[in-house]
Design a protein around this motif. Structure first.
Motif, PDB file in Angstrom:
ATOM      1  N   ALA A 193       0.843  -1.199   0.000  1.00 19.41           N
ATOM      2  CA  ALA A 193       0.000   0.000   0.000  1.00 19.41           C
ATOM      3  C   ALA A 193       0.877   1.248   0.000  1.00 19.41           C
ATOM      4  O   ALA A 193       0.609   2.217  -0.736  1.00 19.41           O
ATOM      5  CB  ALA A 193      -0.935  -0.008   1.212  1.00 19.41           C
ATOM      6  N   PHE A 194       1.917   1.220   0.810  1.00 23.00           N
ATOM      7  CA  PHE A 194       2.833   2.358   0.858  1.00 23.00           C
ATOM      8  C   PHE A 194       3.477   2.599  -0.511  1.00 23.00           C
ATOM      9  O   PHE A 194       3.613   3.738  -0.959  1.00 23.00           O
ATOM     10  CB  PHE A 194       3.919   2.126   1.907  1.00 23.00           C
ATOM     11  CG  PHE A 194       4.977   3.188   1.903  1.00 23.00           C
ATOM     12  CD1 PHE A 194       4.785   4.374   2.601  1.00 23.00           C
ATOM     13  CD2 PHE A 194       6.150   3.016   1.188  1.00 23.00           C
ATOM     14  CE1 PHE A 194       5.749   5.372   2.570  1.00 23.00           C
ATOM     15  CE2 PHE A 194       7.121   4.000   1.157  1.00 23.00           C
ATOM     16  CZ  PHE A 194       6.919   5.188   1.856  1.00 23.00           C
ATOM     17  N   ASN A 195       3.883   1.513  -1.184  1.00 23.69           N
ATOM     18  CA  ASN A 195       4.502   1.660  -2.507  1.00 23.69           C
ATOM     19  C   ASN A 195       3.592   2.424  -3.458  1.00 23.69           C
ATOM     20  O   ASN A 195       4.052   3.275  -4.239  1.00 23.69           O
ATOM     21  CB  ASN A 195       4.823   0.280  -3.092  1.00 23.69           C
ATOM     22  CG  ASN A 195       5.998  -0.388  -2.387  1.00 23.69           C
ATOM     23  OD1 ASN A 195       6.699   0.218  -1.596  1.00 23.69           O
ATOM     24  ND2 ASN A 195       6.195  -1.665  -2.688  1.00 23.69           N
ATOM     25  N   ARG A 196       2.311   2.153  -3.401  1.00 29.78           N
ATOM     26  CA  ARG A 196       1.356   2.839  -4.284  1.00 29.78           C
ATOM     27  C   ARG A 196       1.203   4.307  -3.899  1.00 29.78           C
ATOM     28  O   ARG A 196       1.157   5.190  -4.766  1.00 29.78           O
ATOM     29  CB  ARG A 196       0.005   2.119  -4.229  1.00 29.78           C
ATOM     30  CG  ARG A 196       0.040   0.748  -4.883  1.00 29.78           C
ATOM     31  CD  ARG A 196      -1.200  -0.076  -4.548  1.00 29.78           C
ATOM     32  NE  ARG A 196      -2.431   0.535  -5.025  1.00 29.78           N
ATOM     33  CZ  ARG A 196      -3.644   0.022  -4.827  1.00 29.78           C
ATOM     34  NH1 ARG A 196      -3.770  -1.144  -4.173  1.00 29.78           N
ATOM     35  NH2 ARG A 196      -4.717   0.629  -5.288  1.00 29.78           N
ATOM     36  N   ILE A 249      11.676   3.442   2.538  1.00 32.86           N
ATOM     37  CA  ILE A 249      11.214   2.385   3.441  1.00 32.86           C
ATOM     38  C   ILE A 249      12.407   1.963   4.289  1.00 32.86           C
ATOM     39  O   ILE A 249      13.391   1.421   3.781  1.00 32.86           O
ATOM     40  CB  ILE A 249      10.651   1.180   2.652  1.00 32.86           C
ATOM     41  CG1 ILE A 249       9.524   1.631   1.732  1.00 32.86           C
ATOM     42  CG2 ILE A 249      10.169   0.100   3.619  1.00 32.86           C
ATOM     43  CD1 ILE A 249       9.004   0.536   0.827  1.00 32.86           C
ATOM     44  N   ILE A 250      12.339   2.242   5.576  1.00 36.53           N
ATOM     45  CA  ILE A 250      13.472   2.051   6.474  1.00 36.53           C
ATOM     46  C   ILE A 250      13.177   0.911   7.452  1.00 36.53           C
ATOM     47  O   ILE A 250      12.241   0.989   8.252  1.00 36.53           O
ATOM     48  CB  ILE A 250      13.762   3.354   7.253  1.00 36.53           C
ATOM     49  CG1 ILE A 250      13.998   4.507   6.264  1.00 36.53           C
ATOM     50  CG2 ILE A 250      14.959   3.169   8.179  1.00 36.53           C
ATOM     51  CD1 ILE A 250      14.056   5.875   6.919  1.00 36.53           C
ATOM     52  N   SER A 285       9.221  -0.614  -4.895  1.00 35.94           N
ATOM     53  CA  SER A 285       8.771   0.764  -4.799  1.00 35.94           C
ATOM     54  C   SER A 285       9.559   1.664  -5.751  1.00 35.94           C
ATOM     55  O   SER A 285      10.724   1.386  -6.074  1.00 35.94           O
ATOM     56  CB  SER A 285       8.949   1.267  -3.361  1.00 35.94           C
ATOM     57  OG  SER A 285       8.745   2.660  -3.285  1.00 35.94           O
ATOM     58  N   ASP A 286       8.930   2.753  -6.192  1.00 36.22           N
ATOM     59  CA  ASP A 286       9.648   3.763  -6.969  1.00 36.22           C
ATOM     60  C   ASP A 286      10.675   4.482  -6.103  1.00 36.22           C
ATOM     61  O   ASP A 286      11.607   5.093  -6.614  1.00 36.22           O
ATOM     62  CB  ASP A 286       8.659   4.791  -7.536  1.00 36.22           C
ATOM     63  CG  ASP A 286       7.738   4.199  -8.590  1.00 36.22           C
ATOM     64  OD1 ASP A 286       8.042   3.104  -9.097  1.00 36.22           O
ATOM     65  OD2 ASP A 286       6.702   4.826  -8.900  1.00 36.22           O
ATOM     66  N   HIS A 287      10.463   4.416  -4.775  1.00 35.94           N
ATOM     67  CA  HIS A 287      11.366   5.082  -3.828  1.00 35.94           C
ATOM     68  C   HIS A 287      11.715   4.117  -2.684  1.00 35.94           C
ATOM     69  O   HIS A 287      11.308   4.340  -1.533  1.00 35.94           O
ATOM     70  CB  HIS A 287      10.714   6.355  -3.270  1.00 35.94           C
ATOM     71  CG  HIS A 287      10.341   7.346  -4.306  1.00 35.94           C
ATOM     72  ND1 HIS A 287      11.249   8.198  -4.903  1.00 35.94           N
ATOM     73  CD2 HIS A 287       9.133   7.620  -4.885  1.00 35.94           C
ATOM     74  CE1 HIS A 287      10.626   8.963  -5.790  1.00 35.94           C
ATOM     75  NE2 HIS A 287       9.355   8.627  -5.801  1.00 35.94           N
ATOM     76  N   VAL A 320       6.230  10.499   1.074  1.00 34.33           N
ATOM     77  CA  VAL A 320       5.947   9.784   2.312  1.00 34.33           C
ATOM     78  C   VAL A 320       7.091   8.830   2.623  1.00 34.33           C
ATOM     79  O   VAL A 320       7.857   8.444   1.734  1.00 34.33           O
ATOM     80  CB  VAL A 320       4.617   8.990   2.208  1.00 34.33           C
ATOM     81  CG1 VAL A 320       3.421   9.928   2.182  1.00 34.33           C
ATOM     82  CG2 VAL A 320       4.614   8.083   0.978  1.00 34.33           C
ATOM     83  N   TYR A 321       7.179   8.453   3.890  1.00 34.79           N
ATOM     84  CA  TYR A 321       8.202   7.513   4.341  1.00 34.79           C
ATOM     85  C   TYR A 321       7.527   6.429   5.178  1.00 34.79           C
ATOM     86  O   TYR A 321       6.456   6.637   5.753  1.00 34.79           O
ATOM     87  CB  TYR A 321       9.280   8.226   5.165  1.00 34.79           C
ATOM     88  CG  TYR A 321      10.246   9.020   4.317  1.00 34.79           C
ATOM     89  CD1 TYR A 321      11.535   8.550   4.076  1.00 34.79           C
ATOM     90  CD2 TYR A 321       9.857  10.222   3.741  1.00 34.79           C
ATOM     91  CE1 TYR A 321      12.423   9.278   3.280  1.00 34.79           C
ATOM     92  CE2 TYR A 321      10.733  10.960   2.956  1.00 34.79           C
ATOM     93  CZ  TYR A 321      12.008  10.476   2.723  1.00 34.79           C
ATOM     94  OH  TYR A 321      12.887  11.186   1.928  1.00 34.79           O
TER      95      TYR A 321
END
Length: 372
Positions: free
Chosen positions: A210-213, A253-254, A247-249, A220-221
């Motif tokens: 969900a975060f990836n989208r 994601i840490i 993810s594109d970023h 967002v992080y």
């Protein structure tokens, strides 16, 4: 009034969710009414932690249940402790403990209760433990209580909601923290967090996807706080890291691994995301709410009993699509995180403190023993 002497049995000696609950209850137990000794079935850091609380501890090394010699040896040792220490009530922390403590209590003609921390199913352990005589079972939520009452034969099952030690989880104040600069997170970015053991049933994969989208359109992080505990699903983190790389970023994601102190990290986050479909309670939820954080959780089981959606948190249907929708709504400012967080703290203070949890625990023990 004579103190009730408790013998509490814990199968493990490292901190997990259930063990944290046990420690918080011991911290707040009324010393004028109860005296507790704790038996561990292995060595670990929790032994010293409990001793620092002023409780006497015993370590009885227990092998696997299939080792019959070890099993009966431990039961014999428990019976000796019950007699020598003048124990009034055996409290078995988790089902495995009741396999030993329930039998020892029965042989010594002493009452025994046990703590059901999860949502029981038809697993052989749940069925077997429920057949060992007990004065009662304590459950953290109505959903856990409901499923425990389905198991036969039925011992009395009482509700004992969990609580947060507010000294360990004060209202979050991220000012002065260097966490964001150290990790390259801009102050204006919205930070989501997943907190919990990395196990499939907790569904962190859904949260990361969900975060990836969301990260495709918004700055967002995501903090992933947790790791494998008790040797369970040790390979799962690698699967999650692979999903993060989609993810594109991915740099946003840490993975922080297991943390002993999560409050300072949560203090610099904005939203905590919970994804379990059948959560027995959700200590992560109440701890995050105590810090004044907005929690997104699936509207079933324990979270539904805690969160009033739209007032002190947000519930969703468990799907990735609705989770994405809520996360985007938060980033776009459609919800006031300040208001939700303030109400969340108030909910914990009024219903879910460690003191209230211990008070209910004491009341439940007296209820069960007096009705015996």
């Amino acid at each position: 009034m004579k103190k009730m002497k408790l013998l509490i049995l814990s199968p493990v000696a490292e901190r997990g969710g259930a063990e944290r609950v046990m420690v918080d209850i011991l911290k707040h137990l009324n010393a004028d009414r109860f005296m507790a000794e704790v038996v561990f079935f292995q060595q670990g850091s929790l032994v010293q932690e409990v001793e620092r609380l002023g409780c006497r501890t015993h370590v009885l090394e227990a092998a696997r249940l299939r080792n019959i010699t070890s099993y009966f040896r431990v039961i014999g040792q428990l019976r000796g402790l019950i007699r020598s220490q003048g124990i009034d009530l055996i409290v078995n922390w988790m089902p495995k403990a009741h396999l030993y403590g329930g039998v020892a209590a029965r042989l010594e003609k002493k009452p025994a209760v046990w703590w059901q921390h999860g949502v029981p199913d038809k697993h052989w352990l749940d069925r077997l433990v429920s057949r060992i005589p007990a004065t009662g079972v304590l459950c953290p939520s109505l959903i856990s209580k409901h499923y425990q009452e389905k198991l036969k034969p039925g011992a009395p099952v009482l509700l004992n909601n969990l609580g947060v030690d507010l000294q360990e989880f004060p209202l979050a104040n991220p000012e002065g923290s260097d966490f964001r600069p150290v990790h390259g997170i801009p102050e204006e970015a919205v930070v989501f967090a997943f907190l919990g053991r990395l196990q499939r049933w907790k569904r962190p994969d859904v949260v990361i996807r969900a975060f990836n989208r969301v990260s495709r359109k918004h700055q967002v992080y995501m903090l992933v706080i947790g790791g494998a505990l008790f040797g369970l699903e040790t390979d799962y983190e690698e699967e999650l890291r692979a999903i993060a790389l989609e993810s594109d970023h991915p740099e946003r994601i840490i993975f922080l691994g297991h943390q002993q102190q999560v409050a300072p990290i949560l203090a610099v986050t904005d939203v905590v995301v919970h994804a379990s479909l059948l959560e027995p309670f959700g200590m992560v939820i109440t701890e995050s709410m105590a810090l004044g954080k907005t929690v997104l959780a699936v509207g079933r089981g324990g979270p539904k009993e805690i969160i009033n959606s739209g007032f002190d948190g947000l519930l969703y249907d468990g799907t990735e699509d609705q989770l994405v929708e809520l996360m985007e709504s938060i980033v776009e400012g459609k919800f006031s995180l300040q208001t939700l967080g303030k109400n969340a703290r108030s909910t914990v203070e009024s219903r879910f403190t460690a003191y209230k949890m211990a008070e209910r625990f004491e009341h439940n023990l007296h209820t069960l023993v007096s009705s015996k």
